[in-house]
Motif scaffolding. Structure first.
Motif, PDB file in Angstrom:
ATOM      1  N   THR A 135      11.278  -6.864  -4.026  1.00  0.00           N
ATOM      2  CA  THR A 135      11.433  -6.181  -2.734  1.00  0.00           C
ATOM      3  C   THR A 135      12.174  -7.063  -1.732  1.00  0.00           C
ATOM      4  OG1 THR A 135       9.240  -6.937  -1.999  1.00  0.00           O
ATOM      5  CG2 THR A 135       9.379  -4.752  -3.049  1.00  0.00           C
ATOM      6  N   GLY A 136      12.110  -8.368  -1.937  1.00  0.00           N
ATOM      7  CA  GLY A 136      12.841  -9.279  -1.048  1.00  0.00           C
ATOM      8  C   GLY A 136      14.340  -9.044  -1.084  1.00  0.00           C
ATOM      9  N   ALA A 137      14.864  -8.599  -2.253  1.00  0.00           N
ATOM     10  CA  ALA A 137      16.297  -8.318  -2.349  1.00  0.00           C
ATOM     11  C   ALA A 137      16.672  -7.127  -1.478  1.00  0.00           C
ATOM     12  CB  ALA A 137      16.671  -8.058  -3.810  1.00  0.00           C
TER      13      ALA A 137
ATOM     14  N   THR B 123       4.147  -8.308   3.752  1.00  0.00           N
ATOM     15  CA  THR B 123       3.156  -7.265   3.498  1.00  0.00           C
ATOM     16  C   THR B 123       3.618  -6.322   2.392  1.00  0.00           C
ATOM     17  OG1 THR B 123       2.363  -7.355   5.768  1.00  0.00           O
ATOM     18  CG2 THR B 123       1.887  -5.357   4.525  1.00  0.00           C
ATOM     19  N   VAL B 124       4.906  -5.935   2.428  1.00  0.00           N
ATOM     20  CA  VAL B 124       5.437  -5.045   1.388  1.00  0.00           C
ATOM     21  C   VAL B 124       5.275  -5.680   0.018  1.00  0.00           C
ATOM     22  CG1 VAL B 124       7.551  -4.006   0.473  1.00  0.00           C
ATOM     23  CG2 VAL B 124       7.052  -3.857   2.916  1.00  0.00           C
ATOM     24  N   ALA B 125       5.657  -6.947  -0.108  1.00  0.00           N
ATOM     25  CA  ALA B 125       5.553  -7.624  -1.406  1.00  0.00           C
ATOM     26  C   ALA B 125       4.108  -7.690  -1.875  1.00  0.00           C
ATOM     27  CB  ALA B 125       6.145  -9.037  -1.300  1.00  0.00           C
TER      28      ALA B 125
ATOM     29  N   GLY C  89       2.542  -5.826  -5.193  1.00  0.00           N
ATOM     30  CA  GLY C  89       1.867  -6.630  -6.213  1.00  0.00           C
ATOM     31  C   GLY C  89       0.482  -6.105  -6.552  1.00  0.00           C
ATOM     32  N   VAL C  90      -0.257  -5.697  -5.524  1.00  0.00           N
ATOM     33  CA  VAL C  90      -1.591  -5.123  -5.766  1.00  0.00           C
ATOM     34  C   VAL C  90      -1.481  -3.849  -6.609  1.00  0.00           C
ATOM     35  CG1 VAL C  90      -3.538  -3.969  -4.629  1.00  0.00           C
ATOM     36  CG2 VAL C  90      -2.652  -6.110  -3.694  1.00  0.00           C
ATOM     37  N   GLU C  91      -0.492  -3.006  -6.314  1.00  0.00           N
ATOM     38  CA  GLU C  91      -0.315  -1.762  -7.068  1.00  0.00           C
ATOM     39  C   GLU C  91       0.097  -2.047  -8.511  1.00  0.00           C
ATOM     40  OE1 GLU C  91      -0.311   2.350  -7.765  1.00  0.00           O
ATOM     41  OE2 GLU C  91      -1.244   1.084  -6.225  1.00  0.00           O
TER      42      GLU C  91
ATOM     43  N   LEU D  29      13.126   0.498  -5.809  1.00  0.00           N
ATOM     44  CA  LEU D  29      12.816  -0.629  -4.928  1.00  0.00           C
ATOM     45  C   LEU D  29      13.133  -0.276  -3.477  1.00  0.00           C
ATOM     46  CD1 LEU D  29      14.116  -3.731  -6.928  1.00  0.00           C
ATOM     47  CD2 LEU D  29      11.788  -3.445  -6.039  1.00  0.00           C
ATOM     48  N   ARG D  30      14.262   0.393  -3.251  1.00  0.00           N
ATOM     49  CA  ARG D  30      14.617   0.786  -1.878  1.00  0.00           C
ATOM     50  C   ARG D  30      13.575   1.740  -1.318  1.00  0.00           C
ATOM     51  NH1 ARG D  30      20.434   1.772  -0.177  1.00  0.00           N
ATOM     52  NH2 ARG D  30      20.048   3.954  -0.697  1.00  0.00           N
ATOM     53  N   ALA D  31      13.196   2.734  -2.114  1.00  0.00           N
ATOM     54  CA  ALA D  31      12.232   3.720  -1.614  1.00  0.00           C
ATOM     55  C   ALA D  31      10.897   3.078  -1.294  1.00  0.00           C
ATOM     56  CB  ALA D  31      12.056   4.830  -2.656  1.00  0.00           C
ATOM     57  N   MET D  32      10.360   2.270  -2.209  1.00  0.00           N
ATOM     58  CA  MET D  32       9.019   1.712  -1.966  1.00  0.00           C
ATOM     59  C   MET D  32       9.033   0.724  -0.803  1.00  0.00           C
ATOM     60  SD  MET D  32       8.479  -0.804  -5.298  1.00  0.00           S
ATOM     61  CE  MET D  32       9.189   0.311  -6.475  1.00  0.00           C
ATOM     62  N   THR D  33      10.103  -0.031  -0.655  1.00  0.00           N
ATOM     63  CA  THR D  33      10.171  -1.011   0.436  1.00  0.00           C
ATOM     64  C   THR D  33      10.196  -0.308   1.787  1.00  0.00           C
ATOM     65  OG1 THR D  33      11.359  -2.574  -0.989  1.00  0.00           O
ATOM     66  CG2 THR D  33      11.495  -2.931   1.390  1.00  0.00           C
ATOM     67  N   PHE D  34      11.053   0.708   1.930  1.00  0.00           N
ATOM     68  CA  PHE D  34      11.147   1.415   3.206  1.00  0.00           C
ATOM     69  C   PHE D  34       9.887   2.231   3.489  1.00  0.00           C
ATOM     70  CE2 PHE D  34      15.641   0.408   3.041  1.00  0.00           C
ATOM     71  CZ  PHE D  34      15.984   0.305   4.376  1.00  0.00           C
ATOM     72  N   LEU D  35       9.314   2.864   2.467  1.00  0.00           N
ATOM     73  CA  LEU D  35       8.112   3.678   2.693  1.00  0.00           C
ATOM     74  C   LEU D  35       6.937   2.813   3.137  1.00  0.00           C
ATOM     75  CD1 LEU D  35       8.325   6.200  -0.277  1.00  0.00           C
ATOM     76  CD2 LEU D  35       8.348   6.768   2.155  1.00  0.00           C
TER      77      LEU D  35
END
Length: 890
Positions: free
Chosen positions: A340-342, A360-362, A366-368, A293-299
């Motif tokens: 990702t909100g966490a 936008t991240v969320a 979700g689309v992925e 979750l940390r990686a995908m949110t920051f990327l």
């Protein structure tokens, strides 16, 4: 004393700021101007050109907390994340740096003081290592001596190249390093002891001794022959993982038990209905989800979108691994997007950019997740095809298991479960072989080499200085001195008429290709000499090369020349460049702030703009974007430029682009109230100077990246006039007003479709009319039919065959029917139900060398040229006879 991770980060940066270090903001995860790296993976990445001497800054000491991702290239150990206490995809690297300022003694003193005084770590639990010397490189006696001021001799170990020497690449800066290790206790398990051996201390892979800080002393420059030559200005590069030092300070044996992860584990546990710390297998899945979750949110916040190659591919693999572990926990449906909100809540204080990108991240996650559901269904279908060819008790090849993993994200244990359900096993060693081969390919592709410029130009810059650019204010310069003349990459004394080469000036109005804008063209002239400037480039930052063809006389070093830019061509580039800025702002306004530039071309007659976005831009959105840009043009707003510090510009709200490299001072181009960007390019003075803006195309160029093309100014007017001419011709041809053209087109289209349907119906009737046909023969009691049709499309062809099957449903039949339509051939093989139990329609196609497949009684395919259809019919009659005779004899 610092206890939380946020307090530790602040304490580290504050400590070094108090000691004269510039605190530098973390660079984005997408490296600037370094194609050798997938992601920022160390604190020194953003200072690489400073260490290499290519860039000078107004400070010689720095400290940072750098966002890092290690999940691709040589760090492709994704499967270890979640299973160990310390493997992560995303992490923060605390670092202090010296660029020719202090060296070993100060770096060692700083490290010891911060660890033992500011963090209050017991000195008795610390041990240090230094380089023992190897391969002709002397031992690091200096570091050893400086450490004795803090620790006893028996707590200083000397190790070899593998542990205590660092190199940027095959050549370039390198040097010994010194590591600080923290003792966690003998009660932790050691694999070597479990096997009957002894723990190797700091060299062991167990967690009894934990490396917390690495101090790299860059003092050598390794040349092409492998010699280590002393650097004139030695540097220091240190790195301390925030997650590790937080675990030590907080008294935790696992990074996942620190306050960086506990809120994420709790959130994931609530979503799964599983408490962390109860079930070891579930805990592994929760750790995977928290880390990923940390990686995908920051990327995603830094502009990376899921895709099929490069950075997007690594992100997709991270996301899909987290999704798979969610399924293992019993989570049904999408769940990562909401979690990702966490991450945003936990990390937005030190990284405020997360908050502005949270929605936008969320949405992108979700689309992925929805897309992965479709991909999993495809993977299951492919596995079924693989398993169908393997007898019960057999083995799924490792290469096939790896293909399912690499292409569809199906992990090995998932494939093993599917195989076990069918009485199969998986070739695990074969899978590992394929995985290691891929990792080696990634390592080779991502080696971090030293970035070096052309030595001729580097020497020239040292000797003669850089080129001053005057082209923002004027397109002509009466007096400019030639610094160098080159031909075929080498310095020459002179270029004469008819020759081509490069001329370097001390001052120039010519813009060198950069930031997507093409280089200027124009002329250089002196008494009796003239040259066409065909292009302008920058072989080194601040050094401009004019690519010329001499038309009269000659040019040599020291001459004074007049330099004049092609005004019309520059004007077109300026209109398109400012138009690009307006386009980017409109895209972000209408599609969302996740839109980031991924590439551009600014030419005198057109522009191309690539940007991150997860879906096609609809025609309606395109019109909104185009209208928004033209509205800004109509305002005629003044375009403002200013030079300011890089950090000040970022704080001002100016956008910087990850593919570009910026110094400490940057130029900001602003359209007040609408657009602010870092940019060294040339622009119009008022938005109204652009005239007109037209979007001309939109397409996807890779997963997560879209491309638009547009025209501005005269080019847009010419396109509008051409479109007007087309409309007038259509009006005259259709004899309707242009406002009715769409309705007229729809009417004609429907009329054409109705005529085509009527024609196909007549062809079907003709083809199915009862008649004595030469293409029908009896083989025993079976009717064999091998017809040829011309002009039947696939649907009509199938209708003809179905009519034949219905008409002969009470008797055995076998057929191979061919239809030539639109330059291709469609083939159908069909069998009566009784014959389909003995052989398969698809086998008929295969025996005839055709492609295709289908049901046992009905298969479709192709693979034959129209001119070979009659020969196919003859071969089909023979093949069907052979099949029927073999069936009868059996």
């Amino acid at each position: 004393m610092a206890r939380t991770a946020d307090e530790l980060r602040s304490a580290f940066l504050g400590y070094f700021e108090d000691r004269g270090h510039r605190v530098v903001k973390s660079s984005p995860l997408v490296p600037q101007n370094d194609p050798t790296l997938l992601f920022a993976n160390a604190g020194m990445n953003q200072f690489k050109d400073v260490f290499l001497g290519r860039e000078k800054r107004d400070y010689t000491r720095a400290a940072s907390s750098q966002k890092c991702v290690r999940a691709g290239g040589k760090h492709n150990d994704l499967e270890n994340v979640g299973t160990t206490a310390r493997h992560h995809t995303f992490f923060e690297m605390l670092g202090n740096f010296s660029f020719g300022d202090y060296f070993k003694e100060e770096a060692i003193d700083f490290a010891w003081e911060f660890l033992t005084r500011d963090l209050a770590l017991p000195p008795s639990r610390l041990l240090v290592t230094v380089f023992e010397g190897q391969e002709g490189i002397p031992r690091d006696a200096e570091a050893h001596r400086f450490w004795t001021a803090h620790v006893a001799e028996d707590r200083i170990l000397e190790l070899g190249m593998k542990d205590n020497f660092w190199a940027m690449g095959e050549t370039g800066p390198s040097g010994p390093c010194s590591e600080v290790h923290y003792y966690q206790g003998d009660d932790l398990p050691c694999p070597d002891e479990a096997r009957g051996g002894a723990c190797a201390g700091v060299e062991c892979e167990c967690d009894r001794w934990l490396e917390v800080w690495n101090l790299v002393f860059m003092q050598y420059d390794r040349d092409e022959e492998g010699r280590y030559n002393p650097l004139p200005a030695p540097c220091v590069d240190t790195g301390m993982g925030l997650e590790r030092v937080a675990a030590v300070v907080q008294g935790k044996l696992s990074n996942y038990d620190t306050d960086l992860f506990t809120p994420l584990l709790a959130a994931a546990g609530r979503r799964a209905g599983r408490a962390y710390g109860v079930d070891p297998e579930a805990d592994t899945s929760l750790r995977v989800i928290a880390d990923h979750l940390r990686a995908m949110t920051f990327l995603i916040a830094d502009g990376v979108l899921p895709g099929n190659e490069g950075r997007g591919y690594v992100l997709r693999k991270i996301m899909r691994r987290a999704m798979r572990h969610g399924k293992k926990l019993g989570i049904e449906g999408p769940f990562l997007g909401e979690l990702t909100g966490a991450v945003v809540d936990r990390m937005k204080a030190p990284f405020p950019e997360l908050a502005s990108h949270a929605e936008t991240v969320a949405r992108i996650v979700g689309v992925e997740e929805d897309r992965f559901g479709t991909t999993l269904r495809q993977a299951f279908a492919i596995f079924e095809d693989i398993a169908a060819k393997i007898p019960e008790g057999g083995v799924v090849p490792g290469a096939e298991a790896f293909r399912l993993y690499d292409t569809y994200g199906l992990p090995l244990d998932f494939t093993e479960e599917l195989a076990a359900d069918r009485g199969l096993t998986v070739d695990g060693p074969g899978f590992e072989t394929e995985l290691q081969a891929q990792q080696e390919r990634a390592r080779q592709a991502s080696r971090m080499g030293a970035i070096k410029g052309d030595p001729v130009y580097m020497a020239l810059a040292e000797e003669a200085g850089r080129t001053e650019f005057t082209g923002h204010d004027s397109l002509a310069l009466d007096e400019s001195r030639i610094l160098a003349v080159l031909r075929d990459g080498a310095l020459v004394s002179r270029l004469d008429a008819g020759e081509e080469g490069q001329i370097v000036l001390d001052r120039t109005p010519f813009y060198a290709m950069a930031g997507g804008q093409v280089g200027d063209r124009g002329v250089l002239a002196s008494d009796g000499s003239a040259a066409e400037v065909q292009d302008t480039t920058a072989p080194l930052p601040g050094l401009t090369a004019h690519h010329v063809r001499v038309t009269h006389g000659g040019f040599e070093r020291g001459m004074i020349v007049r330099a004049e830019v092609d005004r019309e061509r520059r004007g077109g580039a300026m209109r398109h460049h400012t138009g690009t800025h307006l386009l980017h702002a409109a895209l972000r306004e209408i599609l969302g702030p996740h839109v980031k530039q991924a590439g551009s071309l600014v030419a005198p007659d057109r522009l191309r703009f690539d940007f991150s976005h997860y879906a096609p831009v609809s025609p309606r959105e395109q019109r909104h974007i185009e209208n928004r840009v033209n509205a800004e043009i109509l305002k005629g707003t003044g375009v403002e430029t200013r030079v300011m510090g890089r950090e000040d510009a970022l704080a001002y709200g100016a956008l910087a682009f990850f593919g570009d490299k910026y110094g400490e001072e940057v130029r900001v181009v602003e359209v007040p109230g609408f657009s602010k960007e870092f940019c060294g390019g040339t622009h119009v003075h008022h938005t109204g100077d652009i005239g007109l803006f037209l979007l001309t195309s939109e397409q996807g160029i890779s997963a997560g990246t879209r491309r638009v093309e547009a025209l501005a100014g005269e080019a847009a007017v010419q396109r509008a006039q051409a479109d007007q001419g087309i409309l007038e011709e259509l009006e005259q041809s259709a004899k309707v007003d242009r406002r009715e053209l769409v309705d007229e087109y729809a009417r004609l289209r429907d009329q054409l479709k109705a005529s085509e349907r009527e024609l196909q119906g007549l062809k079907v009737k003709l083809a199915t009319a009862p008649s004595s046909r030469e293409d029908q023969v009896e083989v025993g009691d079976t009717l064999v039919w091998t017809p040829r049709f011309d002009g039947l499309d696939r649907k009509a062809h199938a209708e003809v065959v179905d009519e034949f099957r219905n008409r002969h449903r009470d008797r055995p039949f076998a057929l191979l029917s061919s239809s030539i339509s639109n330059g291709g051939v469609h083939v159908i093989a069909a069998l009566s139900p009784g014959l389909a139990a003995e052989t398969k329609a698809g086998e008929i196609l295969k025996r005839l060398g055709l492609r295709g497949g289908g049901r046992p009684d009905f298969a479709q395919g192709g693979g034959v040229a129209p001119g070979d259809v009659d020969d196919l019919r003859r071969r089909a009659a023979t093949t069907l006879r052979e099949i029927l005779e073999a069936t009868t004899n059996a």
